[in-house]
Design a protein around this motif. Structure first.
Motif, PDB file in Angstrom:
ATOM      1  N   ILE A 130      67.923  61.901  27.838  1.00  0.00           N
ATOM      2  CA  ILE A 130      66.863  62.672  28.499  1.00  0.00           C
ATOM      3  C   ILE A 130      67.135  63.171  29.685  1.00  0.00           C
ATOM      4  O   ILE A 130      67.438  62.687  30.697  1.00  0.00           O
ATOM      5  CB  ILE A 130      65.806  61.277  28.707  1.00  0.00           C
ATOM      6  N   PHE A 131      66.804  64.536  29.780  1.00  0.00           N
ATOM      7  CA  PHE A 131      66.813  65.415  30.977  1.00  0.00           C
ATOM      8  C   PHE A 131      65.607  65.611  31.521  1.00  0.00           C
ATOM      9  O   PHE A 131      64.692  65.989  30.782  1.00  0.00           O
ATOM     10  CB  PHE A 131      67.398  66.857  30.262  1.00  0.00           C
ATOM     11  N   ILE A 148      60.542  63.859  22.001  1.00  0.00           N
ATOM     12  CA  ILE A 148      60.730  63.036  20.859  1.00  0.00           C
ATOM     13  C   ILE A 148      62.228  62.919  20.623  1.00  0.00           C
ATOM     14  O   ILE A 148      63.030  63.626  20.871  1.00  0.00           O
ATOM     15  CB  ILE A 148      60.279  63.511  19.457  1.00  0.00           C
ATOM     16  N   SER A 149      62.717  61.567  20.423  1.00  0.00           N
ATOM     17  CA  SER A 149      64.127  61.139  20.485  1.00  0.00           C
ATOM     18  C   SER A 149      64.556  61.832  19.145  1.00  0.00           C
ATOM     19  O   SER A 149      63.730  62.294  18.266  1.00  0.00           O
ATOM     20  CB  SER A 149      64.182  59.785  20.379  1.00  0.00           C
ATOM     21  N   PRO A 150      65.946  62.208  19.124  1.00  0.00           N
ATOM     22  CA  PRO A 150      66.512  62.854  17.832  1.00  0.00           C
ATOM     23  C   PRO A 150      66.225  62.101  16.366  1.00  0.00           C
ATOM     24  O   PRO A 150      66.197  62.732  15.356  1.00  0.00           O
ATOM     25  CB  PRO A 150      67.999  62.864  18.216  1.00  0.00           C
ATOM     26  N   ASP A 151      65.843  60.908  16.527  1.00  0.00           N
ATOM     27  CA  ASP A 151      65.974  60.200  15.224  1.00  0.00           C
ATOM     28  C   ASP A 151      64.269  59.928  14.796  1.00  0.00           C
ATOM     29  O   ASP A 151      64.144  59.359  13.870  1.00  0.00           O
ATOM     30  CB  ASP A 151      66.438  58.576  15.208  1.00  0.00           C
ATOM     31  N   ILE A 164      69.563  62.939  34.481  1.00  0.00           N
ATOM     32  CA  ILE A 164      69.782  62.590  33.093  1.00  0.00           C
ATOM     33  C   ILE A 164      69.587  61.083  32.955  1.00  0.00           C
ATOM     34  O   ILE A 164      70.080  60.333  33.717  1.00  0.00           O
ATOM     35  CB  ILE A 164      71.138  62.985  32.717  1.00  0.00           C
ATOM     36  N   ILE A 165      68.875  60.858  31.906  1.00  0.00           N
ATOM     37  CA  ILE A 165      68.278  59.474  31.620  1.00  0.00           C
ATOM     38  C   ILE A 165      69.023  58.890  30.652  1.00  0.00           C
ATOM     39  O   ILE A 165      69.109  59.440  29.368  1.00  0.00           O
ATOM     40  CB  ILE A 165      66.689  59.129  31.582  1.00  0.00           C
ATOM     41  N   ASP A 166      69.589  57.601  30.539  1.00  0.00           N
ATOM     42  CA  ASP A 166      70.117  56.718  29.489  1.00  0.00           C
ATOM     43  C   ASP A 166      68.821  56.245  28.610  1.00  0.00           C
ATOM     44  O   ASP A 166      67.953  55.543  29.278  1.00  0.00           O
ATOM     45  CB  ASP A 166      70.745  55.696  30.096  1.00  0.00           C
ATOM     46  N   PRO A 167      68.461  56.422  27.376  1.00  0.00           N
ATOM     47  CA  PRO A 167      67.328  56.024  26.654  1.00  0.00           C
ATOM     48  C   PRO A 167      67.545  54.572  26.282  1.00  0.00           C
ATOM     49  O   PRO A 167      66.410  54.199  26.111  1.00  0.00           O
ATOM     50  CB  PRO A 167      67.417  57.008  25.340  1.00  0.00           C
ATOM     51  N   ARG A 179      63.328  67.048  28.089  1.00  0.00           N
ATOM     52  CA  ARG A 179      64.047  67.398  27.096  1.00  0.00           C
ATOM     53  C   ARG A 179      64.773  66.537  26.887  1.00  0.00           C
ATOM     54  O   ARG A 179      65.466  65.683  27.625  1.00  0.00           O
ATOM     55  CB  ARG A 179      64.577  68.940  27.185  1.00  0.00           C
ATOM     56  N   VAL A 180      65.151  66.126  25.326  1.00  0.00           N
ATOM     57  CA  VAL A 180      65.979  64.999  24.893  1.00  0.00           C
ATOM     58  C   VAL A 180      67.106  66.063  24.098  1.00  0.00           C
ATOM     59  O   VAL A 180      66.827  66.843  23.069  1.00  0.00           O
ATOM     60  CB  VAL A 180      65.416  64.124  23.914  1.00  0.00           C
ATOM     61  N   SER A 181      68.293  65.691  24.588  1.00  0.00           N
ATOM     62  CA  SER A 181      69.390  66.306  23.840  1.00  0.00           C
ATOM     63  C   SER A 181      69.824  65.625  22.334  1.00  0.00           C
ATOM     64  O   SER A 181      69.207  64.816  22.073  1.00  0.00           O
ATOM     65  CB  SER A 181      70.895  66.259  24.795  1.00  0.00           C
ATOM     66  N   ASN A 182      70.718  66.573  21.538  1.00  0.00           N
ATOM     67  CA  ASN A 182      71.133  65.852  20.360  1.00  0.00           C
ATOM     68  C   ASN A 182      71.475  64.371  20.262  1.00  0.00           C
ATOM     69  O   ASN A 182      71.201  63.725  19.360  1.00  0.00           O
ATOM     70  CB  ASN A 182      72.214  66.789  19.929  1.00  0.00           C
ATOM     71  N   GLU A 183      72.235  64.060  21.465  1.00  0.00           N
ATOM     72  CA  GLU A 183      72.601  62.919  21.504  1.00  0.00           C
ATOM     73  C   GLU A 183      71.692  61.698  22.050  1.00  0.00           C
ATOM     74  O   GLU A 183      71.940  60.404  22.136  1.00  0.00           O
ATOM     75  CB  GLU A 183      73.826  62.798  22.226  1.00  0.00           C
ATOM     76  N   GLY A 184      70.545  62.201  22.446  1.00  0.00           N
ATOM     77  CA  GLY A 184      69.347  61.218  22.739  1.00  0.00           C
ATOM     78  C   GLY A 184      69.383  61.377  24.436  1.00  0.00           C
ATOM     79  O   GLY A 184      68.246  60.609  24.877  1.00  0.00           O
TER      80      GLY A 184
END
Length: 395
Positions: A333-334, A261-264, A343-346, A326-331
Motif C-alpha cells: 500500500i503506497f 482495493i487489494s489485488p485479490d 509504503i505499508i505492509d498490508p 494506491r495498491v501495487s500488484n504485490e499488495g
C-alpha cells in the motif's frame, strides 16, 4: 552502498553509474540509541520526525541529516521494494498549491493531474483545465475536456479511458465521469443519489468487474468550492458498473479521502482524514488520521452489491495523514503522507519506509503508478520515483 555508522541511527549514501547521489536513513528500534533518545523532544503529528524540537545538540545534528534524506527505512522489507538504484527527482516545480488526481493516460507517456482548490488568481477554486505531463520529455501542457470538466479531485485509468470524480462547483454537484483521452470527450456517468447531491467526490477505485468505489468528502465545501452544505456525512459509495445504481457502502463523522482495493479483490482500504477539518478549514491534531481495512462480505469486490465486514485499524501514520492511496500488484500500500510517500505492509499495517519529497519543504498528496516507477503530485509540483524492484502495475 557506503554505510556510515552514527550514534542514533544509520545514514548512508548510494551512488549510481551516472554519479547521482542518494541519501538513506534507517530508523530501527532494535538500536538502543534510537529506542531511547536523550534530552527533551517533541513534535507535531503534522511534522516528520526530523522536524522535532530537541534539546540535545547531537540529536539536532542527526535530525538535520535525517531531513536531507531521500529514503527513510523502518523495516528491511523496504529493500525488497525500493532497490539500491532508486532515486527521487523533482521534475516539475509548480506553485505551492495542492495538486491532485494523478493517473497515467492509457497508451501514452502522459501523466494527467490537476491543481485543486483556489487556483492562481482565481479565488473561488473553479477551473476547467487539467495538466498533462509528458513523462519522457517533461513537457507540461494544459488541456480542457469537451464539455469542460471542473474541479477534478480523483482519477483512475481503466480499459483505455480515464475515469474522474469531481467536487462539483457553484452550478453543479460532484459527479463520476469517463474521459476518452483520444478526443478528450467527457461523459458524465452519475451525479446524484436519488436526487440528493453528493457532497464532493475525493477519489475513486475500480474493480476488475468495472464497478466503482467513490469517496464523498466535505473538503470541497470547506474550501468554498461548492455553495451548499453537504447533505450526508462523508461516505463511500459503491456504484454498479453495469446498472450505475449507487449504494452507500460506508460512512464516517471524520472525512473521506483516498480509496483502494487489494489485488485479490477481498479488501477495501479507506483512510479517515477527519484530522483535516473542512469548515472552517484547519488541521486538528486530535482528529482521525487512520488507515482502515475492510473485508468484502462476499468472496471478492466483484459482487453486484457488496457489503463490508471486519473493519480494522491497519495503520496510524507516523506523520501527517494519508491522502491518495494506491495498491501495487504485490499488495503493498503506497500512501501520500505529507513529507513523502509511505509504503505499508498490508498484513501487519507497519510502515516499511518513506520516499521523501524535499526535506519537508513540500507535501506529497497522491501518486500514480508506472511499471517500475511512479509519480507523486502535491504541494510543490511533481516528483518521479524510479528504481522500484517489483512491477507496480501491469503494462
Amino acid at each position: 552502498m557506503l554505510r556510515v555508522e552514527l550514534w542514533v541511527w544509520n545514514l548512508w549514501q548510494s551512488q549510481s553509474h551516472n554519479n547521482t547521489v542518494r541519501s538513506w536513513a534507517w530508523l530501527s528500534y532494535e538500536n538502543l540509541s534510537f529506542a531511547v533518545l536523550p534530552g527533551k523532544f517533541n513534535r507535531s503529528v503534522f511534522d516528520a520526525p526530523a522536524k522535532a524540537e530537541v534539546s540535545d545538540e547531537r540529536l539536532a545534528v542527526l535530525n538535520e541529516k535525517l531531513n536531507s534524506t531521500d529514503f527513510v527505512v523502518y523495516d528491511e522489507k523496504f529493500f525488497d521494494i525500493v532497490g539500491p538504484q532508486a532515486k527521487v527527482e523533482h521534475v516539475q516545480a509548480l506553485a505551492f498549491r495542492s495538486h491532485e488526481a494523478p493517473c497515467m493516460v492509457p497508451g501514452t507517456n502522459d501523466l494527467f493531474f490537476v491543481e485543486w482548490g483556489p487556483s492562481g488568481n482565481n479565488t473561488d477554486g473553479v477551473h476547467d483545465w487539467q495538466y498533462l505531463l509528458n513523462t519522457k520529455t517533461n513537457e507540461l501542457r494544459k488541456i480542457t475536456t469537451s464539455p469542460p470538466t471542473i474541479n477534478v479531485h480523483g482519477c483512475v485509468p481503466f480499459n483505455g479511458f480515464i475515469y474522474v470524480v469531481t467536487d462539483g462547483g457553484p452550478d453543479e454537484t460532484g459527479y463520476l465521469a469517463k474521459i476518452d483521452p483520444k478526443t478528450w470527450k467527457r461523459t458524465t456517468l452519475i451525479n446524484h443519489y436519488y436526487e440528493e447531491p453528493f457532497g464532493g467526490f475525493n477519489d475513486l477505485a475500480i474493480d476488475p468487474d468495472s464497478n466503482f468505489y467513490l469517496t464523498d468528502s466535505r473538503s470541497g465545501w470547506g474550501k468554498g468550492i461548492v455553495p451548499f452544505t453537504p447533505p450526508q456525512n462523508p461516505s463511500t459509495y459503491f456504484v454498479n458498473g453495469t446498472t450505475m445504481r449507487p449504494k452507500l457502502l460506508q460512512t464516517t463523522t471524520g472525512n473521506a479521502n483516498g480509496v483502494a482495493i487489494s489485488p485479490d479483490g477481498r479488501t477495501l482500504y479507506l483512510p479517515d482524514t477527519g484530522v483535516s477539518q473542512y469548515y472552517p478549514v484547519k488541521k486538528n491534531p486530535y482528529g482521525a488520521r487512520e488507515l482502515w481495512a475492510y473485508d468484502f462480505a462476499t468472496a471478492s469486490s466483484g459482487a453486484k452489491c457488496p457489503t463490508l465486514t471486519n473493519k480494522r485499524l491497519l495503520n496510524n501514520p507516523i506523520t501527517y495523514f494519508y491522502d491518495g492511496i494506491r495498491v501495487s500488484n504485490e499488495g503493498w500500500i503506497f500512501c501520500g503522507a505529507g513529507h513523502g510517500v509511505d509504503i505499508i505492509d498490508p498484513e501487519t499495517g507497519l510502515a516499511l519506509g518513506s520516499i521523501r519529497v524535499g526535506g519537508g519543504k513540500n507535501v506529497a498528496v497522491s501518486l500514480a503508478f508506472g511499471f517500475h516507477e511512479f509519480w507523486i503530485v502535491g504541494q510543490g509540483g511533481v516528483w518521479h520515483v524510479s528504481g522500484i524492484k517489483p512491477a507496480l502495475t501491469t503494462k
